[in-house]
Write a protein that holds these residues in place. Structure first.
Motif, PDB file in Angstrom:
ATOM      1  N   CYS A   2       1.006  -1.242  -0.113  1.00 47.23           N
ATOM      2  CA  CYS A   2      -0.026  -0.087  -0.126  1.00 47.23           C
ATOM      3  C   CYS A   2       1.087   1.378  -0.064  1.00 47.23           C
ATOM      4  O   CYS A   2       1.781   1.453   1.104  1.00 47.23           O
ATOM      5  N   GLY A   7      -6.335   6.339  -0.018  1.00 46.53           N
ATOM      6  CA  GLY A   7      -6.880   5.651  -1.117  1.00 46.53           C
ATOM      7  C   GLY A   7      -8.199   5.237  -0.819  1.00 46.53           C
ATOM      8  O   GLY A   7      -8.565   5.359   0.247  1.00 46.53           O
ATOM      9  N   LEU A   9      -9.509   2.338  -1.955  1.00 42.49           N
ATOM     10  CA  LEU A   9      -9.760   1.161  -1.586  1.00 42.49           C
ATOM     11  C   LEU A   9      -8.891   0.706  -0.320  1.00 42.49           C
ATOM     12  O   LEU A   9      -7.716   0.945  -0.312  1.00 42.49           O
ATOM     13  N   ARG A  10      -9.561   0.012   0.649  1.00 39.49           N
ATOM     14  CA  ARG A  10      -8.770  -0.436   1.836  1.00 39.49           C
ATOM     15  C   ARG A  10      -8.779  -1.862   2.080  1.00 39.49           C
ATOM     16  O   ARG A  10      -9.743  -2.452   1.503  1.00 39.49           O
ATOM     17  N   SER A  44      -8.063  -5.211  -0.989  1.00 40.58           N
ATOM     18  CA  SER A  44      -6.821  -4.610  -1.268  1.00 40.58           C
ATOM     19  C   SER A  44      -6.105  -5.271  -2.063  1.00 40.58           C
ATOM     20  O   SER A  44      -6.472  -6.372  -2.602  1.00 40.58           O
ATOM     21  N   ASN A  45      -4.932  -4.735  -2.908  1.00 38.37           N
ATOM     22  CA  ASN A  45      -4.161  -5.172  -3.572  1.00 38.37           C
ATOM     23  C   ASN A  45      -3.575  -6.564  -3.073  1.00 38.37           C
ATOM     24  O   ASN A  45      -3.492  -7.470  -3.443  1.00 38.37           O
ATOM     25  N   SER A 266      -5.731   3.856  -6.751  1.00 41.84           N
ATOM     26  CA  SER A 266      -6.854   3.363  -5.785  1.00 41.84           C
ATOM     27  C   SER A 266      -6.446   3.221  -4.348  1.00 41.84           C
ATOM     28  O   SER A 266      -7.162   3.435  -3.552  1.00 41.84           O
ATOM     29  N   GLU A 267      -5.294   2.738  -3.934  1.00 46.19           N
ATOM     30  CA  GLU A 267      -4.968   2.383  -2.475  1.00 46.19           C
ATOM     31  C   GLU A 267      -3.839   3.673  -2.121  1.00 46.19           C
ATOM     32  O   GLU A 267      -3.508   3.582  -0.880  1.00 46.19           O
TER      33      GLU A 267
END
Length: 309
Positions: A2, A7, A9-10, A44-45, A266-267
């Motif tokens: 992260c 972001g 997105l979490r 998240s990623n 996004s993050e």
């Protein structure tokens, strides 16, 4: 990984990889895009990477390969991009900016200007691993002249100590000269930390009485290529206010630009980009996506964007 704290997105708070894998497998069988979006655009990623590993462990199948079979077109490209690590995704954007006829200079500049030295090191390593090519060599082969020097300096940028007054004097001396020299701009703007450079640019603008980007437009005309002027202007804009720069870039309304920015930020800082976009245009990024995109791609981009501002 992260890369920031603003972001949209979490990490999903109640992350259950085994349950997600079961739901994903059922959705893939039924070609249920809504469920795929609901899961992948709400993790998240790092969680998506975990899902890929768990999917392989439980099904002996590659999640990315399964997605590729079920999806197509822009939606396939977008969701496969989301399944990459952040450095892989940025490496892909750089590679595509240099493939085919012509070079997408603005995408190269966006990534190289905004990413930190540590991030660029990760991206360059991901580039070698994915494409078996050296990023610096590709940048040199796809561009030329002072523009090549600028791109390579950005790729190798460092945060070294400097004195604001001295840097201001050097830049103003060049602007006051009848013969423009891009070298001191490259040296200073790629070798200082962003806070230092913001102070330098504020002082240069105060002394000159106009925006630094306007000075660059006038000063680097003539024998200098459009690419050099564009590169310096984007570099200055991204230093002065990176979120405003990204908001302005989104206004080009080019689909790949919007999709690339939304996924890659996004993050990290998409909330700040959203706020800057609303300030610049008077409308929310969420509404813009609703107007610009349709169908499944709209659905996933709205899920990443999250909400109205």
């Amino acid at each position: 990984m992260c890369w920031g704290g603003l972001g949209s997105l979490r990490p999903f708070p109640v992350f259950q990889p085994e349950k997600d894998v079961a739901d994903l497998e059922a959705a893939l069988e039924q070609k249920d895009v809504s469920t795929l979006v609901r899961i992948l655009a709400n993790r998240s990623n790092a969680q998506r990477q975990s899902l890929a590993q768990t999917f392989l462990s439980l099904t002996q199948q590659d999640l990315r390969a399964r997605l590729k079979k079920v999806l197509n077109g822009g939606l396939e490209e977008l969701m496969l991009g989301m399944m990459m690590t952040l450095e892989q995704f940025e490496a892909q954007r750089l590679r595509r900016a240099m493939e085919g006829l012509g070079t997408d200079e603005e995408t190269l500049l966006e990534i190289l200007c905004l990413r930190s030295p540590e991030q660029l090191s990760d991206i360059a390593a991901g580039y070698i691993k994915e494409y078996q090519r050296d990023l610096e060599k590709d940048l040199l082969s796809e561009t030329s002249g002072e523009f090549s020097l600028l791109l390579v300096a950005l790729l190798k940028k460092k945060h070294m100590l400097g004195h604001v007054d001295q840097d201001v004097r050097v830049l103003c001396k060049d602007l006051n000269s009848s013969k423009a020299d891009v070298a001191p701009w490259i040296q200073i703007l790629t070798m200082r930390d962003p806070d230092h450079l913001r102070r330098v640019l504020i002082h240069v603008e105060a002394e000159r009485g106009q925006p630094v980007t306007a000075d660059i437009e006038r000063h680097f005309g003539g024998i200098f290529s459009r690419d050099v002027r564009l590169g310096l202007q984007i570099l200055v804009s991204s230093i002065e206010d990176p979120h405003r720069y990204l908001a302005q870039r989104i206004q080009t309304m080019k689909g790949p630009v919007i999709q690339g920015l939304i996924v890659s930020h996004s993050e990290e800082d998409l909330l700040a980009v959203r706020a800057a976009y609303k300030k610049e245009t008077g409308r929310s990024l969420y509404t813009t996506i609703q107007d610009k995109f349709k169908g499944d791609i709209q659905q996933i981009l709205l899920a990443i964007c999250r909400s109205e501002d």
